[in-house]
Every structure is written in C-alpha cells, then in structure tokens.
Design a protein around this motif. Structure first.
Motif: not given
Length: 457
Positions: A190-206
């Motif tokens: 939606a243009g409100a977040g950053t790619r970094t947020d996705i990477d951080e969430a993915q790392a925590a999930l992994d």
C-alpha cells in the motif's frame, strides 16, 4: 487490521491460557492414551522404576545379615554318621618265625549328635551388633532412594510441563510474527511500509521456526524421560493451574531449623551414622583376635567295630563339657586388622562430617529456592503484565506510524521472555519444595499431594 487485531489478542494470553495451549500443543506429539497427574506418576514410579526396584531387592538382601549373625550366637546342632567296609591285611611271624599273611573283612559304623553353644565369642557378639547397624544402613538407603524417587519424578514431570509451555509460547509467538509479516507486506504494497520491515519480520519468523524445532525435540525428550520412570506410555499431563498455585513460605521459616531437621532425620545422615557405627564394631571384631573363645559342648555317640581290636564290639558315649581356645600368636595379623579397621572408622567419620556440611549447603539452597522463588514468581507475574502492555502499545503505535516494526518485534520477544521466565520460576519453586522435604527426611507423599492439588487435567 484483522491480522493486527489477532496479534493483539495473542499478546494478552494469560498464565491460565498458556497451560491450556501447552496441553493442546503437547497432545499431538504422543500416540498413547494414558493420562496422569503428579501423584499418579509418583505411585507408578514407586512400583515400576527399575532403580527403586533394585534398591528394594538390595535392601531385602542386606536384611538377611541380621539373622545370619544371630545364628552364630545360638546353639549349633550337628548329626554325623558313617558306615564303612574295612579290608585288613596283616603280615606277621607265625609260631615258627615265618612271615604269615592274614586277611580280615569287617564293617564299622559311628553315629554322633553334637550340640555346641557359644558362651564367649567376642567376634560373634560384635558381628551381631554390626549386623544391626548394617540393617539400619540398608533401611536408610532405601528411605533415601524413596525420597529421590519423589525428586526425580517431580523433576521429570515439571520439565515436561515446562517444555510444553515453551512450545506453546513459541507457537503463539509464531502466530504473532506471521501476522506481523503479513501486515508488513500489506503495508509495503500500500506504500506505507518499507522493504526493511518485511525482511525484519521474515528474519524473526525464520528464527522462530528454528526455535520451534528445538523445543519440539525437548518436548519429546522430556516426555520419554517421564515414560522411563513410570514404565508406561504417557499421553496428557495435568498442567499447573496458576490460580490454584499457592506461593507458600517454608514452615518453619528459618533455615537453621531445616538444617537441624535434616541432621536429625535425613536418610543420608542416618545411613552414614549407621556406617560409622558399623565401622566401630568392625574394630571390635578385629580386636577379638586377641581374645579366647569358650563353648559348651555336649555329645552323644555310638561306635561299632571302630578299630581292628574292637570288631563286633560297640561303644556308647555321652559327654558334656567346656571347650576353651586361646590365641597365642598369629604373626601380627590381628594387629594389622585392628589398624585397618581403625582407619576405616576414621574414614567413615570424616565422610559423615563432610556430608553434614554439604547437606547444610543443599538445604540452604533449596530453602532459598522456596523463599526467593515466592518473590521471583510474584515479580515475574508483574513483569508479564507489563511486557504484555508494552507489546500491545507497540503494535498500536506501529499501526499509527510512531513505532517501527523492529520495536514491535523486540516488544514481542520481551513479552515471551518474561512469560518463559515466569513458567520456569514457578517450576523451580515447586521442585525446591519437593527437594527441601526430601533432604530433611519429610513425609514422602505429603509434598507430592500438595503440589498435585495445584494441577488441573
């Protein structure tokens, strides 16, 4: 918003609901259909644990030491009988001085009944008193192992519950991370977040997935540990109910009273005291080598054709009297045995003193485990409430744009760490109560039944 709301609800999970999640997460890992609580596990281990069965058998064997020693002080009755066929060849000069050979065959027999009553045997008297001490030692060792069964079963049971709660926490954290990962992707799209947020969430999930694998292995391992003790397959375990849990101070609430109780009643102390007493009687047995022995002996005997000159004759003999034996010289063996026994007695006395000191340290440790455990559990309960509030505030702030995703992830991790520490503190408090009773020789089932009352199916 739906995923964020789900994560918010997960962040409000209380200690009661953790126990429920733990039991639900733990059940699929087992394939059996037997459920038990702590008291049932203890009773099963008492009848099925191989270590306690071996100790019971060893105790039964050592109890026979007393009748064996007593028998040496009681009359000894022996019956002996013999019957022989004799062939005698004699060579001697005849009336003319020539060698003459004669052969003679005859039967002989004897029958004797002998009664011997020890009157003075210092060795046997000391041996009998030593046997009493050894029986006391055997009973104390059995009591110690029975107390250890309570500790081992409780430890295995609480460890299984702890790993189940850890799995429940990891699974709830996984759901929260998954929701945050999905939310981060939607915000980025939606243009409100950053790619970094996705990477951080993915790392925590992994990382969470790796933790889940490790915790599941621990759940299976602790489950099998408990199965070994009860010798039966186990399915569901009664879990700890935080509402029923009573954070009680030890009674009496003074550590020296518990140390004194341990020195008076501890099975370990009683065992070593009996060993010191036994070592003292071993010294008496060694010194008995310098003392004479005196027995009363009565005998009834009948002999027929006992010698070549008494063929076809029989003799009946009744005798009663005293038999005295006085040692004179044994090459220094008795003195050596005495020195050896004295050294063994000194070793046992020092072992007892070392155990007293060590037992005081262990009692002090478990006493502190109970008293400080009460304070630690209460402090962590407050910390859980605070971290849950922080996690919820961070999620809402992240939605409002005033917090980053990494802040939300850190708050979630802090909340889970506090919940994990609280679960561990509760079980440390419980096992400390069990160990404190075991070290001081308290009732074997009282503390088990007490803790079992704080569980729920």
């Amino acid at each position: 918003m739906k995923s964020v709301f789900s994560a918010t609800k997960l962040g409000r999970i209380s200690g009661r609901r953790f126990a429920l999640i733990a039991s639900l997460a733990y059940a699929p890992l087992c394939t059996s259909a037997w459920s038990l609580d702590l008291s049932q596990a203890y009773q099963a281990a008492m009848s099925q644990d191989a270590s306690i069965l071996a100790t019971r058998a060893a105790t039964d064997a050592r109890l026979e030491r007393l009748p064996q020693a007593r028998s040496q002080l009681l009359p000894n009755i022996a019956l002996s009988a013999s019957r022989n066929n004799n062939s005698l060849e004699s060579i001697g000069p005849d009336f003319a001085g020539r060698a003459s050979v004669s052969n003679r065959n005859y039967n002989s027999s004897s029958l004797a009944l002998t009664i011997r009553q020890p009157l003075f045997r210092k060795f046997q008297f000391a041996d009998y008193k030593q046997a009493k001490a050894q029986v006391n030692d055997a009973n104390a060792i059995l009591d110690r192992e029975l107390q250890n069964v309570a500790v081992r079963v409780s430890g295995a049971y609480f460890e299984a519950l702890l790993t189940a709660e850890q799995l429940a926490l990891v699974l709830s954290q996984k759901k929260a991370y998954t929701s945050q990962f999905e939310a981060a992707k939607k915000r980025f799209a939606a243009g409100a977040g950053t790619r970094t947020d996705i990477d951080e969430a993915q790392a925590a999930l992994d990382l969470n997935v790796a933790q889940e694998l490790e915790v599941r292995q621990n759940v299976d391992y602790t489950h099998r540990q408990l199965q070994v003790l009860v010798n039966q397959p186990v399915d569901n375990l009664a879990t700890l109910d935080p509402e029923k849990l009573q954070l009680l101070e030890p009674t009496p609430n003074r550590v020296q009273d518990w140390i004194d109780r341990a020195e008076d009643s501890s099975p370990e102390i009683r065992s070593l005291k009996a060993q010191v007493e036994s070592a003292g009687y071993e010294v008496e047995k060694a010194e008995a080598g310098h003392y004479p022995t005196l027995d009363a002996v009565a005998q009834i005997s009948r002999d027929a054709s006992s010698t070549v000159t008494s063929v076809n004759n029989s003799f009946n003999n009744n005798s009663i009297g005293l038999q005295l034996s006085i040692p004179i010289f044994s090459g220094g063996n008795v003195n050596s045995n005495v020195r050896q026994a004295l050294a063994e007695k000194a070793r046992a006395e020092q072992a007892l003193e070392a155990l007293r000191r060590d037992l005081g340290v262990r009692v002090h440790h478990e006493f502190r485990g109970v008293t400080e455990g009460v304070l630690r559990v209460k402090a962590l309960e407050q910390a859980v409430r605070s971290t849950e509030q922080v996690a919820m505030s961070n999620r809402r702030s992240y939605e409002a744009g005033s917090r980053t995703l990494i802040d939300t992830l850190n708050a979630e991790q802090q909340k889970v760490s506090a919940q994990r520490d609280l679960a561990q503190a509760r079980f440390v408090y419980l096992i400390s109560r069990v160990k404190l009773q075991a070290l001081t020789g308290g009732p074997k089932t009282e503390v088990i039944d007490e803790v079992n009352g704080w569980l729920k199916p």
